[in-house]
Write an enzyme that holds these catalytic residues in place. Structure first.
Site, PDB file in Angstrom:
ATOM      1  N   GLU A 179       0.900  -1.120   0.067  1.00 50.17           N
ATOM      2  CA  GLU A 179       0.194  -0.038  -0.033  1.00 50.17           C
ATOM      3  C   GLU A 179       0.924   1.336  -0.055  1.00 50.17           C
ATOM      4  O   GLU A 179       1.254   1.782   0.995  1.00 50.17           O
ATOM      5  CB  GLU A 179      -0.932   0.122   1.282  1.00 50.17           C
ATOM      6  CG  GLU A 179      -1.773  -1.217   1.393  1.00 50.17           C
ATOM      7  CD  GLU A 179      -2.780  -0.951   2.099  1.00 50.17           C
ATOM      8  OE1 GLU A 179      -4.134  -1.060   1.782  1.00 50.17           O
ATOM      9  OE2 GLU A 179      -2.750  -0.697   3.344  1.00 50.17           O
ATOM     10  N   GLY A 225      -6.513   6.440   0.214  1.00 49.75           N
ATOM     11  CA  GLY A 225      -7.314   7.600   0.737  1.00 49.75           C
ATOM     12  C   GLY A 225      -7.292   8.875   0.002  1.00 49.75           C
ATOM     13  O   GLY A 225      -7.938   9.847   0.216  1.00 49.75           O
ATOM     14  N   SER A 265      -6.785   3.431  -2.961  1.00 54.37           N
ATOM     15  CA  SER A 265      -7.638   3.813  -3.767  1.00 54.37           C
ATOM     16  C   SER A 265      -7.932   3.031  -4.865  1.00 54.37           C
ATOM     17  O   SER A 265      -8.299   3.367  -5.967  1.00 54.37           O
ATOM     18  CB  SER A 265      -7.185   5.243  -4.494  1.00 54.37           C
ATOM     19  OG  SER A 265      -6.934   6.279  -3.350  1.00 54.37           O
TER      20      SER A 265
HETATM   21  P1  PGA Z   1      -8.134   3.257   0.406  1.00 59.08           P
HETATM   22  O1  PGA Z   1      -7.502   2.515   1.826  1.00 59.08           O
HETATM   23  O2  PGA Z   1      -8.730   1.918  -0.285  1.00 59.08           O
HETATM   24  O3  PGA Z   1      -9.488   4.055   0.889  1.00 59.08           O
HETATM   25  O4  PGA Z   1      -7.278   3.889  -0.300  1.00 59.08           O
HETATM   26  C1  PGA Z   1      -6.648   1.238   1.505  1.00 59.08           C
HETATM   27  C2  PGA Z   1      -6.219   0.736   2.830  1.00 59.08           C
HETATM   28  O5  PGA Z   1      -5.833   1.902   3.620  1.00 59.08           O
HETATM   29  O6  PGA Z   1      -6.137  -0.047   3.140  1.00 59.08           O
END
Ligand code: PGA
Length: 252
Positions: free
Chosen positions: A168, A174, A214
């Site tokens: 990630e 996010g 995301s």
């Molecule tokens: P997101 O978060 O899909 O909202 O970007 C992913 C995560 O933090 O596991």
């Protein structure tokens, strides 16, 4: 063959009633239209026991988003791996960048958490990833390798078989800004190489490496089409059954 997995990370969202409603909706949808991958939902601690009673775990696995680095005792407010397991959950997310950044979780602390989670029969979704500044200075591989080495390299190959990795990139979490499928593939291939070097070719071939940041129905198919991407860890888009289902269907 390694598993394809789509896991949801609810983070600190949904009160108990809302969480039960979402889990019920997802369970109904996925029982009616079976997924082509493993599906896991990781919920706040207080939801676990209730959600465990609702979902069919042959269709949806259940996990926590964290657990304590101590087995039991006078640690007010903490929740142990044993407690998580006793709810009926089978997974736990550890090392999420939000835990590392906001709650000071170091590689050493994560090592303790991983050991306790594995000792209690939980599968660990272990998150790794660089921040924007590290990516911009070309240090992403170095950072990710250090995160892997710092928390996982004392495990035996047998223990490592219960680890799922989630790459990630912090700059994509996010933010609406995903890594490109090529960036994801490049890092996932690098990670698989690091695992091969430490645990051997078979362990590297078998470990599922999820992409997170995301991920949504509109980009999941392209990202998941890459050879070394075995699914996703989904934050925002896991909070609506239709969006989460759209990502799960990327495997169809
Ligand atoms: P997101 O978060 O899909 O909202 O970007 C992913 C995560 O933090 O596991």
């Amino acid at each position: 063959m390694r598993k394809k997995i789509v896991a949801g990370n609810w983070k600190m969202n949904k009160n108990l009633q809302e969480g039960i409603a979402l889990a019920t909706e997802l369970n109904d949808i996925l029982k009616a239209d079976k997924p082509n991958c493993d599906v896991v939902i990781c919920t706040p601690f207080i939801h676990l026991a209730s959600v465990a009673g609702i979902i069919d775990q042959s269709v949806i696995g259940l996990g926590a988003e964290n657990c304590a680095d101590k087995a039991s005792g006078a640690y007010t407010g903490e929740v142990s791996a044993e407690m998580v397991k006793s709810t009926g959950a089978g997974y736990v997310i550890l090392g999420h960048s939000e835990r590392r950044a906001y709650y000071g979780e170091t590689a050493e602390i994560l090592k303790e958490k991983i050991n306790l989670a594995l000792a209690n029969g939980l599968k660990v979704i272990f998150c790794i990833g660089e921040v924007l500044e590290e990516r911009e200075s070309g240090k992403q591989n170095e950072v990710v390798e250090a995160q892997l080495a710092g928390s996982l390299f004392d495990l035996t190959a047998e223990q490592f078989a219960n680890i799922i990795l989630a790459y990630e990139p912090v700059w994509a979490i996010g933010t609406g800004k995903t890594a490109t499928a090529e960036q994801a593939e490049e890092m996932h291939a690098f990670i698989r190489g690091v695992i091969a070097g430490k645990f051997g070719a078979e362990a590297a071939e078998n470990v599922s490496i999820l992409y997170g940041g995301s991920c949504k129905p509109s980009n999941a198919k392209e990202i998941f089409s890459k050879e070394n991407v075995d699914g996703g860890l989904i934050g925002g888009a896991a909070l609506k059954a239709a969006d989460f289902k759209g990502i799960i269907d990327a495997w169809k």
